[in-house]
Design an enzyme around this catalytic site. Structure first.
Site, mmCIF file in Angstrom:
data_model
loop_
_atom_site.group_PDB
_atom_site.id
_atom_site.type_symbol
_atom_site.label_atom_id
_atom_site.label_comp_id
_atom_site.label_asym_id
_atom_site.label_seq_id
_atom_site.Cartn_x
_atom_site.Cartn_y
_atom_site.Cartn_z
ATOM 1 N N HIS A 1 7.692 -26.895 -1.746
ATOM 2 C CA HIS A 1 6.975 -27.963 -2.453
ATOM 3 C C HIS A 1 5.812 -27.400 -3.257
ATOM 4 O O HIS A 1 4.911 -28.133 -3.641
ATOM 5 C CB HIS A 1 6.495 -29.015 -1.447
ATOM 6 C CG HIS A 1 7.647 -29.619 -0.704
ATOM 7 N ND1 HIS A 1 8.207 -30.832 -1.045
ATOM 8 C CD2 HIS A 1 8.390 -29.141 0.332
ATOM 9 C CE1 HIS A 1 9.230 -31.079 -0.234
ATOM 10 N NE2 HIS A 1 9.364 -30.062 0.604
ATOM 11 N N GLU B 1 0.826 -1.213 0.000
ATOM 12 C CA GLU B 1 0.000 0.000 0.000
ATOM 13 C C GLU B 1 0.862 1.267 0.000
ATOM 14 O O GLU B 1 0.427 2.316 -0.446
ATOM 15 C CB GLU B 1 -0.924 0.016 1.225
ATOM 16 C CG GLU B 1 -2.363 -0.221 0.859
ATOM 17 C CD GLU B 1 -3.342 -0.128 2.023
ATOM 18 O OE1 GLU B 1 -3.043 0.478 3.058
ATOM 19 O OE2 GLU B 1 -4.431 -0.688 1.889
ATOM 20 N N LYS C 1 -14.034 0.512 -3.890
ATOM 21 C CA LYS C 1 -15.097 0.918 -2.962
ATOM 22 C C LYS C 1 -16.203 1.645 -3.713
ATOM 23 O O LYS C 1 -17.382 1.385 -3.503
ATOM 24 C CB LYS C 1 -14.545 1.864 -1.886
ATOM 25 C CG LYS C 1 -13.682 1.195 -0.849
ATOM 26 C CD LYS C 1 -13.394 2.213 0.256
ATOM 27 C CE LYS C 1 -12.275 1.754 1.147
ATOM 28 N NZ LYS C 1 -11.795 2.807 2.030
HETATM 29 O O1 PA5 Z 1 -3.254 1.449 5.831
HETATM 30 C C1 PA5 Z 1 -4.368 1.907 5.665
HETATM 31 O O2 PA5 Z 1 -4.623 3.117 5.834
HETATM 32 C C2 PA5 Z 1 -5.536 1.029 5.266
HETATM 33 O O3 PA5 Z 1 -5.144 -0.266 4.988
HETATM 34 C C3 PA5 Z 1 -6.560 0.990 6.385
HETATM 35 O O4 PA5 Z 1 -5.975 0.489 7.530
HETATM 36 C C4 PA5 Z 1 -7.764 0.133 6.006
HETATM 37 O O5 PA5 Z 1 -8.284 0.546 4.778
HETATM 38 C C5 PA5 Z 1 -8.838 0.241 7.080
HETATM 39 O O6 PA5 Z 1 -9.227 1.552 7.254
HETATM 40 P P1 PA5 Z 1 -10.007 2.033 8.523
HETATM 41 O O7 PA5 Z 1 -9.167 1.795 9.716
HETATM 42 O O8 PA5 Z 1 -10.266 3.474 8.273
HETATM 43 O O9 PA5 Z 1 -11.286 1.231 8.576
#
Ligand code: PA5
Length: 442
Positions: free
Chosen positions: A303, A282, A417
Site C-alpha cells: 500500500h 557495505e 566521518k
Molecule cells: O561492518 C562494519 O565493519 C561496520 O558497519 C561497523 O560495524 C560499524 O562501523 C561500527 O564499527 P565499530 O564496531 O568499530 O564501532
C-alpha cells in the site's frame, strides 16, 4: 533448513546463463577458502560456528548474570555492532512481550539524536540496568558519545564501582579508546576477533551476548550456523543454494538490474532485512559498482511501494523471504451479519490469507516485469536463524567476489566521518574544516 528457488524468475534469464556461472563461482569459492582473494585478513567469520568454546561459556555465564539482575540491557553500538543482535532478538521474540526470565534489550549509539537518549533515561527510572557497549574499533563516534552519556548516568545511579560491575565492553583485544576505558574501569570485556569485520560479527560475542541475555539459546543458533556451514562449504553451484543466490544476484546485475528488494511477509523479519541491507550494502557498494539493497515489508508496503514495484522503472528484482511453518495463527470467525463481506474467508487462517497474498503478489510482480526469487526458512527458531545468517554471509562473500570488489572492507564509510570531525572542530582537521565551511551554504 533454508531453500532458495528461482521458479518465478525463469522468464528473465536462460538456463545456460546461470549454469555457465559454475566456473566463476568455483573460482570465487576457491579464492575464499584458500584466502587468496581480496580481504583475506577478514575471513574469520567462515569458522565462527565452530569457534572457541571458552569464550562461549564466558558469554553464557555473563548472560545468566544479566538475566538474573537486569530489567533492561542497553546495547550500545552501530552498524555491525548492533544490527545482528537486534535482528536475531526480534526474529525470536514475542511481538509484544519480552521473555519473562530475561531483561528487555534496548539499543543506543546507532544515531546521534539527543531526544532519544533523554527519553531512554526517562524510561529507566526504577529499572535495574546493565550496559553492553560494543565497538570493534573502539573509536566510532556515535556509540562513543552514547557511552559517555550512559556511563555518566550509570555512575550517578550506581556509583563508580557499582556501574563498573554492570557495564560490559565488547571490543578489540588490545587497542582502541573503548579498550582503554574498559581496562581503566575494570569492566568485563569480550573480544571481537581481529579477522572478523563488524557486519560479519553476529556469531561472535558482539551478537551472542545480547542474544543470550535476551533469553535465547546461542548453542542452538550456532548449531544452525554449523549445519549451514557444512552445507554451504560445497564448491559446486548446482549443490550450493547460497551460491545459487549469489550467482542469481550477479546475473541480474549483469542484466541491468540495479536494485534488489528483500521482501518479507513476516513482521519479525524486519530487522533481519536491516542487517541484510548492511551486509550487502557495505560489502558490495564500492568502486562505483553494486546492487542497491533495499527492503519492503508486505503486505504493509503493498500500500505504499507496491505501486512502484508493479509499474515503476524496471530496474529491480525481488528476493522474497518467507517462513514455512508458523507456530501461531488465528482463524477468521463467522459473523452473523457478514456486514464486512468477509464470510468467504470464514475458517481460513490469517497465515493462509497471508500466503495467498504472497502468491498473488509474486505472480503480479512477475507479470509486471520483476524477477522474483524465493528464500524459505522452515521456521523461526534459533537454529534456523543461525543457518540463515550463514546462508547470507556466504552468499555475500561469493557475490562480492564475483562482482570484483573486496567484500570485507568499507573505505567509503570514512568520508562522512572526516567531514563530521572537521565540522565539530576535532584537532588535526583544521584545513578540512575551512574548506567545508566555505562550501556550506549559510
Ligand atoms: O561492518 C562494519 O565493519 C561496520 O558497519 C561497523 O560495524 C560499524 O562501523 C561500527 O564499527 P565499530 O564496531 O568499530 O564501532
Amino acid at each position: 533448513m533454508i531453500t532458495f528457488t528461482t521458479n518465478y524468475a525463469k522468464d528473465f534469464f536462460e538456463t545456460h546463463e546461470f549454469e555457465q556461472m559454475e566456473l566463476a563461482v568455483k573460482t570465487a569459492h576457491d579464492q575464499l577458502h584458500t584466502g587468496k582473494g581480496p580481504g583475506a585478513d577478514y575471513l574469520g567469520w567462515l569458522d565462527l560456528p565452530t569457534a572457541d568454546k571458552d569464550e562461549l561459556s564466558r558469554v553464557k555465564q555473563k548472560a545468566s548474570e544479566i538475566k538474573e539482575h537486569a530489567d533492561v540491557l542497553i546495547v550500545i553500538g552501530i552498524g555491525g555492532s548492533y544490527l545482528g543482535s537486534k535482528a536475531v532478538i526480534q526474529a525470536l521474540s514475542h511481538s509484544f512481550m519480552k521473555k519473562s526470565d530475561a531483561p528487555e534489550v534496548i539499543f543506543a549509539g546507532h544515531h546521534l539524536n539527543g531526544e532519544y537518549i533523554e527519553e531512554m533515561f526517562d524510561a529507566l527510572h526504577e529499572k535495574s540496568v546493565y550496559v553492553n557497549v560494543t565497538s570493534k574499533s573502539g573509536t566510532t563516534t556515535e556509540p562513543a558519545i552514547a557511552f559517555r552519556l550512559i556511563k555518566h548516568w550509570m555512575e550517578q545511579r550506581y556509583g563508580q564501582s557499582g556501574a563498573a560491575s554492570r557495564i560490559i565492553a565488547t571490543t578489540d583485544a588490545n587497542k582502541g579508546a573503548l579498550k582503554a576505558v574498559a581496562d581503566a574501569n575494570g569492566y568485563t570485556c569480550f573480544v571481537v576477533p581481529d579477522d572478523v569485520g563488524g557486519r560479519f560479527s553476529v556469531l561472535t560475542p558482539v551478537g551472542l551476548l545480547p542474544i543470550a541475555a535476551a533469553g535465547f539459546s546461542v548453542d542452538a543458533l550456532l548449531d544452525g550456523a554449523r549445519s549451514a556451514k557444512q552445507q554451504y562449504d560445497h564448491p559446486s553451484l548446482l549443490e550450493n543454494e547460497s551460491y545459487q543466490y549469489a550467482a542469481f544476484r550477479t546475473l541480474m546485475y549483469a542484466k541491468g538490474k540495479q536494485i534488489e528488494l528483500l521482501a518479507s511477509y513476516h513482521p519479525k523479519l524486519q530487522q533481519v532485512s536491516e542487517w541484510w541491507k548492511q551486509l550487502f550494502g557495505e560489502s558490495e557498494g564500492k568502486d562505483h559498482k553494486g546492487l542497491f539493497p533495499a527492503s519492503v515489508h508486505y503486505t504493509t508496503d503493498l500500500h505504499s511501494l507496491g505501486q512502484y514495484v508493479q509499474e515503476g522503472r524496471r530496474h529491480l528484482f525481488q528476493t522474497v523471504i518467507g517462513v514455512k511453518e508458523a507456530t501461531k495463527d488465528m482463524t477468521i470467525p463467522y459473523s452473523d451479519s457478514n456486514e464486512d463481506g468477509l464470510d468467504y474467508l470464514v475458517g481460513k487462517s490469517l497465515n493462509e490469507v497471508n500466503e495467498q497474498a504472497m502468491d498473488g503478489t509474486l505472480l503480479a510482480h512477475v507479470d509486471g516485469g520483476v524477477p522474483n526469487v524465493q528464500i524459505e526458512v522452515e521456521q523461526l527458531d534459533e537454529a534456523h536463524i543461525g543457518a540463515l545468517i550463514y546462508f547470507f554471509e556466504k552468499a555475500c562473500a561469493i557475490s562480492g567476489t564475483l562482482l570484483g570488489v573486496n567484500p570485507f572492507d568499507q573505505p567509503g564509510v570514512e568520508s562522512y566521518k572526516q567531514n563530521m570531525f572537521a565540522l565539530l572542530g576535532k584537532e588535526g582537521f583544521e584545513e578540512r574544516r575551512k574548506q567545508l565551511q566555505e562550501r556550506l551554504l549559510t
